[in-house]
Design a protein around this motif. Structure first.
Motif, mmCIF file in Angstrom:
data_model
loop_
_atom_site.group_PDB
_atom_site.id
_atom_site.type_symbol
_atom_site.label_atom_id
_atom_site.label_comp_id
_atom_site.label_asym_id
_atom_site.label_seq_id
_atom_site.Cartn_x
_atom_site.Cartn_y
_atom_site.Cartn_z
ATOM 1 N N UNK A 166 0.744 -1.003 -0.040
ATOM 2 C CA UNK A 166 0.074 -0.105 0.042
ATOM 3 C C UNK A 166 1.089 1.148 -0.092
ATOM 4 N N UNK B 90 2.500 -3.268 7.585
ATOM 5 C CA UNK B 90 1.256 -3.824 7.181
ATOM 6 C C UNK B 90 1.348 -3.228 5.451
ATOM 7 N N UNK C 8 2.250 0.446 10.627
ATOM 8 C CA UNK C 8 1.789 0.865 9.239
ATOM 9 C C UNK C 8 2.986 0.319 8.208
ATOM 10 N N UNK D 56 0.497 4.013 2.849
ATOM 11 C CA UNK D 56 1.086 3.627 4.060
ATOM 12 C C UNK D 56 2.509 3.494 4.152
#
Lengths: 108, 386, 176
Positions: free
Chosen positions: B76, B151, B148, B79
């Motif tokens: 992502x 992930x 963060x 993030x």
């Protein structure tokens, strides 16, 4: 009923209106979302809205008891999250999903 | 807060300078870490670039700047980019709340053809009455950058490192907070400046009707709260994810933990965050247990009169006094930073269940015990003065 | 100045709270909830409730939300396709009822203007913050002592309950 000017000076009612809006957002989240954990988060939002009301009253009425209540609410919210997440983990172990629908099947 | 334009601008500049102080200590600390580890392991360490390898830092910084920017394909991106920035926040927020030196009192003076009124400038980012709690909650935000990063990079090693880190930070935060309760009971204040000013002079206290004086020891918190100091220091190791507790980035199990996918400047920002956390931990250790910026047996007035006698003006000697005390503070902090590095290259890593056992079954009960004993002693020694 | 800060923070809180319930990925909604909690803590600073603001940061932002994120990451959920629980008609009914409640609340707030004798405190300096915290703790341990003890008992019960719940075995993760 006296006139208030919403954009000139911040008063108690600004905080109350903000709190009402957050509460409604949380309530919509609780009613609409499927995911159990998002529902728990929405409950946290509602509790936070109530906290904001208490703190605003405590400031504007110059009375510290409101802050004590916020203290209690925070403790209970933390405890509630612990129980809620434990239930969510139990549901996830059973069904591999955390939808609220699975609560219908919890019998015995 | 400032009342006129000069004071406001001084306060604004102060915040920037304190942030830069934190950032600028990092290359130096990296150098100390590499040279120190080499010293401990009987190697040379970086010694080619510049005297003692000091310019290695500059070379490293240039290398970091020229690295390629990339995001993992399934990561992502938001993030992934946000995590290193968030890693800087807790250290910077907490460090700005700690007083770094004696407040400077400035008399009226002329500048730009105007007279500027008397000022009191605290050498501190912002003065909060509840500074200790604020520092604790700023450092509790440190778990987010790890989560963060873990992930966002969409890598199983990163995710495992992040999960370990957050569990560890939550567990050790309890003993971190509880080990400070003894200090708070002792000095009856949440304010750093109260705690520091209570630690002046030789060790002397009033206990059960007796005045106890030990003229050869300074009046530092460690003599009242030895267990609290030990627990606090151990818990800060866990909070900073440094070696006996560096499970989140255990390289033999998890490649590099939560920053496996990071490189270049983003990696450097994680480093700055980690060293900033260490800096805050050392500064707190000094403030609570080692007298803050005070020099043992030398009073602020003594230093000020020394400068006044040597022909400085009143404002000049106030500024110089503050500078001297700031240097003393930095010296003490550097000692604890060295202890961090020393421990890292000396002790082996815990196993994960040992880590959790230590946190919950050893440190938490001892911290509770410390709190209760301190409260009882304070109750017995009524009207205790420290 | 205070008004400006209020409007900025209020906008932050509302946007982040809306994002919590609209965003499809639960991890992102947890992160948005963290942001809204932090904004709310700063609003408590604005309301001169310093201790409560720091407790909000420690308890909510520091502990509760980390727990949420940790559990969500453990689950490794796939992307949710339909995030809302009900069909169009029922959903509309729910939103309408929430809107009705909001309207009711706003109406009652509007009618309560002028009912209270407002006497806001001054802005507190460092010393005042300490004094306020001290008064707060004195009230907590005298007037609300029973509630405090009851809360401690409740927390003990919940700790036991959570341990009992998390020992449930079953489904894919069962060992025996």
């Amino acid at each position: 009923m006296p006139e208030i000017s919403l954009f000139k000076e911040v008063s108690l009612h600004h905080y109350l209106i903000l709190s009402a809006l957050i509460f409604s957002i949380g309530m919509i989240g609780v009613m609409m979302r499927k995911n159990l954990i998002v529902i728990l988060m929405s409950i946290e939002l509602m509790l936070n809205a109530v906290n904001l009301t208490f703190v605003a009253f405590s400031y504007y009425l110059n009375h510290l008891d409101g802050q004590i209540l916020v203290f209690f609410i925070m403790t209970i919210a933390a405890a509630e999250v612990a129980v809620g997440l434990a239930i969510a983990i139990a549901i996830f172990k059973k069904f591999k999903k955390v939808d609220i629908h699975f609560f219908e099947r919890l019998k015995g | 807060m400032g009342s006129d334009i000069l004071e406001i601008s001084i306060n604004a500049i102060k915040l920037i300078v304190i942030f830069l102080l934190m950032v600028q200590l990092v290359p130096f600390l990296v150098w100390v870490e590499r040279r120190g580890s080499a010293f401990i392991q009987n190697r040379f360490g970086p010694n080619r670039v510049g005297p003692l390898g000091l310019l290695q830092l500059l070379a490293d910084a240039i290398k970091f700047l020229w690295k390629e920017e990339f995001v993992p394909q399934k990561g992502r991106a938001f993030l992934f980019y946000a995590a290193p920035v968030v890693a800087l926040l807790p250290g910077a927020l907490a460090f700005a709340a700690i007083p770094l030196s004696v407040p400077v009192y400035l008399e009226k003076f002329e500048l730009f053809g105007q007279t500027w009124g008397p000022y009191r400038i605290a050498i501190q980012g912002y003065e909060l009455g509840i500074g200790i709690v604020f520092v604790l909650d700023a450092s509790s935000l440190g778990a987010y950058s790890l989560l963060m990063a873990g992930w966002g990079s969409s890598n199983k090693y990163s995710l495992l490192g992040a999960l370990r880190a957050s569990a560890q930070v939550i567990s050790y935060e309890l003993s971190l907070g509880l080990s400070l309760v003894g200090v708070l009971l002792l000095y009856q204040s949440f304010d750093f400046s109260d705690i520091i000013s209570a630690q002046v002079g030789p060790l002397s206290f009033f206990f059960a009707g007796h005045d106890v004086k030990v003229p050869f020891l300074p009046n530092w918190g460690i003599f009242y709260q030895p267990l609290g100091a030990l627990l606090f220091f151990a818990a800060t190791f866990a909070e900073t994810n440094r070696l006996p507790f560096d499970l989140p980035e255990a390289e033999s199990e998890l490649v590099a933990g939560y920053h496996t996918e990071y490189g270049g400047l983003k990696m450097l920002m994680f480093y700055i965050g980690e060293y900033g956390h260490m800096l805050v931990a050392s500064a707190l250790m000094v403030t609570f247990f080692f007298g803050g910026y005070h020099i043992p047996f030398i009073s602020i007035e003594g230093v000020r009169t020394f400068f006044l006698d040597h022909g400085f003006s009143l404002n000049g000697s106030n500024l110089l006094t503050s500078l001297v005390f700031h240097l003393v503070f930095l010296l003490k902090v550097l000692f604890f930073l060295w202890v961090f590095i020393w421990v890292r290259w000396t002790l082996p890593r815990f196993r994960y269940d040992q880590l959790m056992d230590l946190g919950w079954k050893v440190m938490l009960p001892w911290a509770l015990c410390n709190t209760i004993v301190t409260a009882l002693v304070l109750l017995v020694a009524k009207e205790a003065r420290f | 100045m205070e008004g400006l800060l209020f409007y900025i923070l209020a906008a932050f809180i509302l946007v982040f709270s809306l994002a919590v319930i609209v965003v499809a990925n639960p991890i992102f909604s947890a992160l948005f909830l963290v942001l809204s909690m932090i904004s709310l803590a700063f609003m408590f600073f604005l309301l001169q409730a310093y201790f409560i603001a720091t407790v909000q940061l420690i308890v909510y932002a520091g502990a509760v939300m980390v727990l949420f994120l940790m559990v969500l990451m453990l689950f490794d959920l796939k992307k949710e396709i339909d995030i809302f629980s009900s069909g169009q008609r029922l959903g509309g009914l729910k939103i309408a009822s929430a809107g009705l409640l909001t309207g009711l609340l706003l109406w009652s707030i509007h009618y309560s203007i002028g009912l209270f004798q407002l006497q806001p405190e001054k802005v507190l300096d460092a010393q005042g913050q300490m004094e306020q915290t001290k008064t707060l703790s004195v009230i907590l341990f005298t007037k609300y002592l029973f509630a405090f003890e009851a809360l401690g008992f409740l927390l003990l019960l919940i700790a036991i309950g959570v341990v009992a719940l998390s020992r449930i075995k079953g489904g894919t993760h069962a060992r025996d």
